[in-house]
Design an enzyme around this catalytic site. Sequence first.
Site, PDB file in Angstrom:
ATOM      1  N   CYS A   8     -12.658 -16.165  36.546  1.00  0.00           N
ATOM      2  CA  CYS A   8     -11.809 -15.607  35.490  1.00  0.00           C
ATOM      3  C   CYS A   8     -10.554 -15.056  36.147  1.00  0.00           C
ATOM      4  O   CYS A   8     -10.248 -15.413  37.294  1.00  0.00           O
ATOM      5  CB  CYS A   8     -12.554 -14.548  34.673  1.00  0.00           C
ATOM      6  N   ASN A  11     -11.988 -11.040  37.893  1.00  0.00           N
ATOM      7  CA  ASN A  11     -13.327 -11.019  38.508  1.00  0.00           C
ATOM      8  C   ASN A  11     -13.999  -9.658  38.370  1.00  0.00           C
ATOM      9  O   ASN A  11     -14.789  -9.248  39.223  1.00  0.00           O
ATOM     10  CB  ASN A  11     -13.273 -11.446  39.991  1.00  0.00           C
ATOM     11  N   CYS A  13     -14.712  -8.688  34.750  1.00  0.00           N
ATOM     12  CA  CYS A  13     -15.343  -8.756  33.418  1.00  0.00           C
ATOM     13  C   CYS A  13     -16.112 -10.074  33.240  1.00  0.00           C
ATOM     14  O   CYS A  13     -17.325 -10.132  33.447  1.00  0.00           O
ATOM     15  CB  CYS A  13     -14.304  -8.607  32.306  1.00  0.00           C
ATOM     16  N   ARG A  14     -15.383 -11.140  32.859  1.00  0.00           N
ATOM     17  CA  ARG A  14     -16.090 -12.335  32.392  1.00  0.00           C
ATOM     18  C   ARG A  14     -16.838 -13.098  33.480  1.00  0.00           C
ATOM     19  O   ARG A  14     -17.994 -13.480  33.280  1.00  0.00           O
ATOM     20  CB  ARG A  14     -15.097 -13.292  31.701  1.00  0.00           C
ATOM     21  N   SER A  15     -16.194 -13.354  34.624  1.00  0.00           N
ATOM     22  CA  SER A  15     -16.892 -14.201  35.616  1.00  0.00           C
ATOM     23  C   SER A  15     -18.070 -13.491  36.283  1.00  0.00           C
ATOM     24  O   SER A  15     -19.099 -14.130  36.507  1.00  0.00           O
ATOM     25  CB  SER A  15     -15.931 -14.821  36.630  1.00  0.00           C
ATOM     26  N   ASP A 122     -10.611 -12.893  26.633  1.00  0.00           N
ATOM     27  CA  ASP A 122     -10.699 -11.859  27.663  1.00  0.00           C
ATOM     28  C   ASP A 122     -10.976 -10.494  27.025  1.00  0.00           C
ATOM     29  O   ASP A 122     -10.116  -9.950  26.314  1.00  0.00           O
ATOM     30  CB  ASP A 122      -9.385 -11.829  28.438  1.00  0.00           C
TER      31      ASP A 122
HETATM   32  P1  4NP Z   1     -11.474 -10.654  33.629  1.00  0.00           P
HETATM   33  O1  4NP Z   1     -10.679  -9.498  32.855  1.00  0.00           O
HETATM   34  O2  4NP Z   1     -10.453 -11.698  33.976  1.00  0.00           O
HETATM   35  O3  4NP Z   1     -12.469 -11.136  32.617  1.00  0.00           O
HETATM   36  O4  4NP Z   1     -12.108  -9.981  34.832  1.00  0.00           O
HETATM   37  C1  4NP Z   1      -9.509  -8.878  33.341  1.00  0.00           C
HETATM   38  C2  4NP Z   1      -9.590  -7.844  34.238  1.00  0.00           C
HETATM   39  C3  4NP Z   1      -8.449  -7.210  34.703  1.00  0.00           C
HETATM   40  C4  4NP Z   1      -7.222  -7.614  34.214  1.00  0.00           C
HETATM   41  C5  4NP Z   1      -7.135  -8.655  33.313  1.00  0.00           C
HETATM   42  C6  4NP Z   1      -8.290  -9.293  32.877  1.00  0.00           C
HETATM   43  N1  4NP Z   1      -6.025  -6.946  34.640  1.00  0.00           N
HETATM   44  O5  4NP Z   1      -4.953  -7.286  34.138  1.00  0.00           O
HETATM   45  O6  4NP Z   1      -6.096  -6.077  35.504  1.00  0.00           O
END
Ligand code: 4NP
Length: 153
Positions: A8, A11, A13-15, A122
């Site tokens: 994702c 790294n 949340c989703r992955s 997301d």
């Molecule tokens: P992920 O979510 O891609 O599912 O881990 C996010 C975590 C952090 C951010 C964006 C999406 N950020 O902008 O910091």
Amino acid sequence: MISVVFVCLGNICRSPMAELIFKKMVKDRGVDGMFEISSRGVSDEEEGNPVYPPAARVLREHGIEGSHTATRLTKRDVLNADYVLVMDSGNLFDVLRLTGGQCGDKVFKLCSFTSRPRDVADPWYTRDFERAYADICDGCAGFLDHVTGARRQ
Ligand code: 4NP
């Protein structure tokens, strides 16, 4: 061994949710010995951070324990993997940019293995961690059926 890397953006949340959900799914089906499972982010913004607490909470509520430390995806990770399973179209673009367009045949959106191909929205932005959990479970189950040759009812 089939090497699977979930990817994702951050790294956190989703992955990592996908990594921990898929690890439990393959264990429950008794096929954990078939897989090497990890997760990475296309960005280094969250590198070194643990799973985002609201994501960890949703996992715990569904009986899934485990931890992960955010790590950025490298080209080598992609070269070494059998499957790179991304969460959305942005991740797909970023992975192919990292590899200079190589390895496109092993990079898939996770929910392309479901009857309703879609992005995993997301939850960092939607704040809907339950929906992300449901989409990721659906994608993981579809992918597991795909690689094991099983069919879902
Ligand atoms: P992920 O979510 O891609 O599912 O881990 C996010 C975590 C952090 C951010 C964006 C999406 N950020 O902008 O910091």
